[in-house]
Design a protein around this motif. Structure first.
Motif, PDB file in Angstrom:
ATOM      1  N   GLU A   1      29.778 -27.585 -68.886  1.00 11.64           N
ATOM      2  CA  GLU A   1      29.962 -28.742 -69.765  1.00 11.64           C
ATOM      3  C   GLU A   1      31.253 -28.612 -70.554  1.00 11.64           C
ATOM      4  O   GLU A   1      31.959 -29.601 -70.780  1.00 11.64           O
ATOM      5  N   GLY A   2      31.588 -27.395 -70.968  1.00 11.14           N
ATOM      6  CA  GLY A   2      32.829 -27.188 -71.697  1.00 11.14           C
ATOM      7  C   GLY A   2      34.051 -27.564 -70.888  1.00 11.14           C
ATOM      8  O   GLY A   2      35.046 -28.059 -71.434  1.00 11.14           O
ATOM      9  N   VAL A   3      34.008 -27.339 -69.569  1.00  9.95           N
ATOM     10  CA  VAL A   3      35.121 -27.751 -68.707  1.00  9.95           C
ATOM     11  C   VAL A   3      35.268 -29.271 -68.749  1.00  9.95           C
ATOM     12  O   VAL A   3      36.373 -29.801 -68.931  1.00  9.95           O
ATOM     13  N   TYR A   4      34.163 -29.989 -68.602  1.00  9.72           N
ATOM     14  CA  TYR A   4      34.232 -31.455 -68.613  1.00  9.72           C
ATOM     15  C   TYR A   4      34.807 -31.979 -69.927  1.00  9.72           C
ATOM     16  O   TYR A   4      35.552 -32.958 -69.945  1.00  9.72           O
TER      17      TYR A   4
ATOM     18  N   ILE B   1      31.257 -37.892 -72.208  1.00  8.50           N
ATOM     19  CA  ILE B   1      30.939 -37.749 -70.793  1.00  8.50           C
ATOM     20  C   ILE B   1      29.447 -37.508 -70.665  1.00  8.50           C
ATOM     21  O   ILE B   1      28.892 -36.592 -71.283  1.00  8.50           O
ATOM     22  N   MET B   2      28.773 -38.331 -69.869  1.00  7.77           N
ATOM     23  CA  MET B   2      27.308 -38.324 -69.839  1.00  7.77           C
ATOM     24  C   MET B   2      26.725 -37.460 -68.738  1.00  7.77           C
ATOM     25  O   MET B   2      25.523 -37.199 -68.736  1.00  7.77           O
ATOM     26  N   ASN B   3      27.521 -37.016 -67.793  1.00 11.29           N
ATOM     27  CA  ASN B   3      26.982 -36.191 -66.702  1.00 11.29           C
ATOM     28  C   ASN B   3      27.819 -34.930 -66.494  1.00 11.29           C
ATOM     29  O   ASN B   3      28.320 -34.665 -65.394  1.00 11.29           O
TER      30      ASN B   3
ATOM     31  N   SER C   1      27.654 -31.845 -65.643  1.00 11.91           N
ATOM     32  CA  SER C   1      27.029 -30.702 -64.979  1.00 11.91           C
ATOM     33  C   SER C   1      26.896 -31.000 -63.505  1.00 11.91           C
ATOM     34  O   SER C   1      26.915 -32.159 -63.073  1.00 11.91           O
ATOM     35  N   LEU C   2      26.697 -29.951 -62.720  1.00  6.88           N
ATOM     36  CA  LEU C   2      26.521 -30.130 -61.287  1.00  6.88           C
ATOM     37  C   LEU C   2      25.136 -30.668 -60.947  1.00  6.88           C
ATOM     38  O   LEU C   2      24.859 -30.988 -59.787  1.00  6.88           O
ATOM     39  N   ALA C   3      24.241 -30.761 -61.936  1.00  8.71           N
ATOM     40  CA  ALA C   3      22.945 -31.393 -61.707  1.00  8.71           C
ATOM     41  C   ALA C   3      23.071 -32.912 -61.669  1.00  8.71           C
ATOM     42  O   ALA C   3      22.268 -33.591 -61.034  1.00  8.71           O
ATOM     43  N   GLU C   4      24.112 -33.443 -62.332  1.00  8.15           N
ATOM     44  CA  GLU C   4      24.234 -34.894 -62.462  1.00  8.15           C
ATOM     45  C   GLU C   4      25.539 -35.442 -61.895  1.00  8.15           C
ATOM     46  O   GLU C   4      25.652 -36.642 -61.658  1.00  8.15           O
ATOM     47  N   TYR C   5      26.544 -34.584 -61.750  1.00  6.94           N
ATOM     48  CA  TYR C   5      27.779 -34.974 -61.076  1.00  6.94           C
ATOM     49  C   TYR C   5      27.646 -34.444 -59.655  1.00  6.94           C
ATOM     50  O   TYR C   5      27.611 -33.232 -59.427  1.00  6.94           O
ATOM     51  N   HIS C   6      27.556 -35.331 -58.688  1.00  6.08           N
ATOM     52  CA  HIS C   6      27.094 -34.944 -57.355  1.00  6.08           C
ATOM     53  C   HIS C   6      28.259 -34.651 -56.412  1.00  6.08           C
ATOM     54  O   HIS C   6      28.919 -35.558 -55.897  1.00  6.08           O
ATOM     55  N   VAL C   7      28.492 -33.355 -56.186  1.00  7.03           N
ATOM     56  CA  VAL C   7      29.478 -32.932 -55.197  1.00  7.03           C
ATOM     57  C   VAL C   7      28.771 -32.732 -53.861  1.00  7.03           C
ATOM     58  O   VAL C   7      27.561 -32.514 -53.813  1.00  7.03           O
ATOM     59  N   PRO C   8      29.498 -32.806 -52.760  1.00  5.96           N
ATOM     60  CA  PRO C   8      28.853 -32.608 -51.455  1.00  5.96           C
ATOM     61  C   PRO C   8      28.309 -31.187 -51.320  1.00  5.96           C
ATOM     62  O   PRO C   8      28.875 -30.226 -51.861  1.00  5.96           O
ATOM     63  N   VAL C   9      27.223 -31.070 -50.595  1.00  2.00           N
ATOM     64  CA  VAL C   9      26.676 -29.757 -50.223  1.00  2.00           C
ATOM     65  C   VAL C   9      26.714 -29.663 -48.700  1.00  2.00           C
ATOM     66  O   VAL C   9      27.081 -30.612 -48.011  1.00  2.00           O
ATOM     67  N   HIS C  10      26.328 -28.501 -48.174  1.00  2.00           N
ATOM     68  CA  HIS C  10      26.447 -28.286 -46.732  1.00  2.00           C
ATOM     69  C   HIS C  10      25.712 -29.362 -45.930  1.00  2.00           C
ATOM     70  O   HIS C  10      26.184 -29.796 -44.870  1.00  2.00           O
ATOM     71  N   ALA C  11      24.561 -29.787 -46.416  1.00  2.00           N
ATOM     72  CA  ALA C  11      23.772 -30.764 -45.662  1.00  2.00           C
ATOM     73  C   ALA C  11      24.460 -32.120 -45.568  1.00  2.00           C
ATOM     74  O   ALA C  11      24.102 -32.941 -44.717  1.00  2.00           O
TER      75      ALA C  11
END
Length: 721
Positions: free
Chosen positions: A272-275, A648-650, A652-662
């Motif tokens: 969160e500090g990065v954001y 900024i409301m999201n 974290s990686l729980a709410e900002y959705h980056v691609p995963v392997h799948a």
């Protein structure tokens, strides 16, 4: 197999996969302390009261620094194109020097404690009161008041040929649409982190930076010490993508806290500090209007954009950059505009400008192809220019036709039926889309020393950055090739400001910039040894009766830096007569669930012209990484900013959705491996071109699959249904 182009394993691979590699926060120093930030919760105003009583009472707390008692800092230098290090200022905020607040998340205090847990607990107990001021944080609301971006040598705000608006109005076939992209954040696997330690007026910093020299110079200016008194060490950086190119508050406040306490300080930002303290990609609103005759020849190309900067920093993005070069339109108008907001300033993010600019223009080209009932590849090739369409400058290197022809064969493009919804795989709708990739290429100063020893070994020393792209491996190959020695004989020292200065790892410049100096050093060695072409250099050293011969290119002295900057500016001005870029063709196949709107990427092929391929394995990996990042931009990534508060409301990686392997299929990459004759060894650059065109290729494939045109990223379920 030639050493240049060989798919060698990365030299840092074993250290990273076994955990032996130490990143910025992982170094141990005697007496090491830990720091945590306290963030402002308003977007603009003043701090009227800071209660640190409870924080100071937490066991293990050493200091709670605020604007009342922090050591002095000098202001950030203003950007000066004659001094590239001035680009390192992430913001103009002079942290903990006044009670002013310029954006939500700005650090207003830093806690130093014996343990990380104590520092975080104490930071949570600091209480602040504010006198808010009116602020502007809503990009969409501010966009109608955007001001035209002034022209500058790197990114002209406006460029035109002819009268594009008049030609557009008279064109028999037209498309005219608005495209939007949201803010994005980098999300490197290693969050920003710093360990700072003072010894008198000498500062040593372990930092997660992709710009060692700029970081060093910036810290020297801010703390009022000679540049030679600052050492920045960064042998391993866990990803950057532009987010670690500037010096952000975590780095500055770690050094400030270390000076205040007299102890080494570790400050590792939370996600969160990065954001909240590090800039991300600007949002954009773009208009692309295309006019064409009935044969698909472009008569008019108009591309305008609105993006944002911060009131206390940030630079305009070159959103319309590629539209000055891609298509042979008779009339062209590109115009960039910006608004200033009270948010953490934006910063570079992989292919800044072109990544989001290609989404708009390459989507519009696909829309024109639909209007004309012409294959989208054929339409692009009909409008492929021989010279730069805006001003007639010569292309140094351009192989887009070959990229599309090779890609179409390998991808099976001829199997595509053009009607939307005409291709299925069971219940899935299948679509295929293409887009052009494009990113400009530059060269920056880099200093090196090369030592050739009588035992056949070589030492290359250069303070370049390794962020996971295999830079040390590539430079070992370049050095081995230049000196005619086995690549295993070359040792590379890098990642330390005590070494000769290198350019930032940004703009896809590092490999070519360092290579230019390595090649020059090799020529110096040959002259020193009085050898001729094809001579054995190691044998020449032995004949000279010395243990080694060492040469340098460039100098880190004050006069040497001035001379290097002068050479850079001269080359920059000469190169303005040419247009140099990496380019490529992106091919995407999607499957879309007609009931839920779910989009799955099922196949990908990218064919790229990046000049000479130094290492086939690492270059392909770089290009794949860019494509993955582009798929995230297309389908899921979006920083959500509260338009009322600027929070900024999201974060974290729980709410900002980056691609995963799948989310990612096999990504096939082909490289033409055709040298650019105007670049060192013909190298152009692979770091950023991979993301460009990706979002448009996905959107074009979704349109082919469903008939739905999505012009606002990301392509979420609601926009497909």
């Amino acid at each position: 197999m030639s050493v240049i182009g060989a798919p060698l394993d990365r030299r840092d691979g074993p250290a990273k996969t076994t955990g032996a590699a130490r990143f910025a926060a992982e170094h141990l120093r005697p007496g090491l302390t830990h720091a945590a930030l306290v963030h402002a919760t308003i977007s603009r105003g003043r701090v009227t009261r800071l209660d640190t009583t409870a924080a100071g009472a937490v066991p293990g707390v050493i200091a709670v620094l605020t604007h009342h008692d922090a050591p002095p800092l000098k202001p950030a230098p203003k950007v000066n194109p004659l001094n590239l290090s001035t680009l390192a200022s992430g913001t103009s905020v002079n942290y903990l020097q006044t009670d002013e607040v310029h954006f939500d998340g700005q650090p207003i205090a830093v806690v130093v404690a014996e343990t990380s847990a104590a520092a975080k607990e104490a930071a949570s107990l600091v209480r602040a009161e504010y006198a808010p001021s009116p602020s502007t944080v809503d990009f969409a609301a501010a966009a109608p008041h955007a001001k035209k971006q002034p022209n500058n040598p790197v990114s002209p705000g406006e460029a035109k040929k002819g009268d594009a608006e008049k030609a557009f109005a008279a064109s028999p076939v037209t498309v005219d649409h608005r495209y939007t992209t949201p803010p994005h954040h980098h999300n490197a696997i290693e969050p920003h982190a710093t360990i700072a330690e003072w010894d008198g007026d000498r500062l040593t910093v372990h930092d997660a930076t992709q710009s060692i020299d700029w970081c060093r110079t910036h810290l020297a200016i801010r703390f009022g010490v000679p540049v030679g008194n600052v050492r920045v060490i960064a042998p391993f950086v866990g990803g950057g993508f532009g987010g670690k190119g500037m010096v952000w508050p975590g780095t500055i406040l770690a050094a400030l806290a270390a000076r205040a306490t007299g102890r080494p300080v570790r400050l590792a930002l939370t996600r969160e500090g990065v954001y909240r303290t590090v800039g991300g990609r600007t949002p954009s609103i773009q208009r692309v209007a295309l006019g064409a005759d009935q044969d698909g020849r472009l008569t008019a190309l108009i591309h305008t954009s609105v993006s944002r900067t911060g009131r206390v920093g940030g630079m305009p993005e070159q959103v319309t950059s590629q539209s000055r070069h891609l298509y042979a339109a008779e009339h062209i108008l590109v115009q960039a505009s910006t608004v200033e907001l009270d948010l953490v300033p934006n910063t570079a993010m992989r292919a800044p400008g072109e990544s989001i600019g290609t989404f708009a223009v390459e989507s519009a080209i696909d829309e024109l192809a639909v209007e004309l009932d012409v294959d989208p590849i054929e339409l692009r090739l009909r409008n492929e220019p021989e010279r730069n369409p805006l001003d007639g400058k010569e292309f140094t290197h351009r192989r887009l036709r070959e990229a599309y022809e090779l890609g179409a064969r390998r991808f099976g493009w001829r199997d595509r039926t053009p009607e939307p919804g005409s291709m299925r795989d069971g219940r899935w709708l299948v679509g295929m889309g293409v887009a052009t990739a494009y990113h400009p290429a530059w060269l920056f100063p880099a200093n090196v020393t090369v030592r050739l020893s009588a035992d056949g070994t070589v030492l290359l020393r250069c303070g370049f950055q390794e962020m996971g792209m295999g830079a040390a491996t590539a430079q070992a190959q370049i050095t081995a090739n230049a000196l005619g020695v086995p690549v295993d004989a070359v040792r590379v020292e890098y990642g330390d400001s005590a070494l000769p200065m290198a350019s930032t790892a940004g703009g896809s410049t590092q490999t070519a910039s360092v290579a230019a100096s390595v090649v020059e050093a090799a020529e110096k060695l040959k002259r020193r040894l009085r050898t001729r072409s094809g001579d054995d250099l190691v044998a020449a050293v032995r004949r000279a009766g010395v243990p080694h011969v060492e040469v340098s290119v460039g100098s880190d002295t004050r006069l040497g830096r001035i001379a290097g900057q002068a050479r850079f500016m001269g080359r920059f001005l000469r190169d303005r007569r040419l247009v140099r870029a990496a380019s490529g063709a992106q091919f995407c196949e999607v499957r879309v669930d007609p009931d839920t709107g779910e989009v799955r990427i099922s196949r990908w092929l990218g064919v790229f012209d990046i000049g000479t391929v130094v290492n086939a394995k690492t270059a392909a990996s770089q290009l794949r990484g860019g494509i993955v990042m582009g798929i995230g931009m297309a389908l899921s990534e979006e920083t959500l900013v509260d338009p009322r508060t600027g929070r900024i409301m999201n974060p974290s990686l729980a709410e900002y959705h980056v691609p995963v392997h799948a989310d990612i299929p096999r990504i096939d990459v082909a490289m033409l491996d055709d040298p650019d004759p105007t670049m060192p060894l013909g190298v152009v650059g692979a770091g950023e071109v991979g993301i460009t065109g990706v979002a448009a290729a996905v959107a074009n494939a979704v349109r082919h699959a469903t008939g739905r045109r999505v012009r606002d990223l990301p392509i979420t379920l609601d926009k497909v249904l």
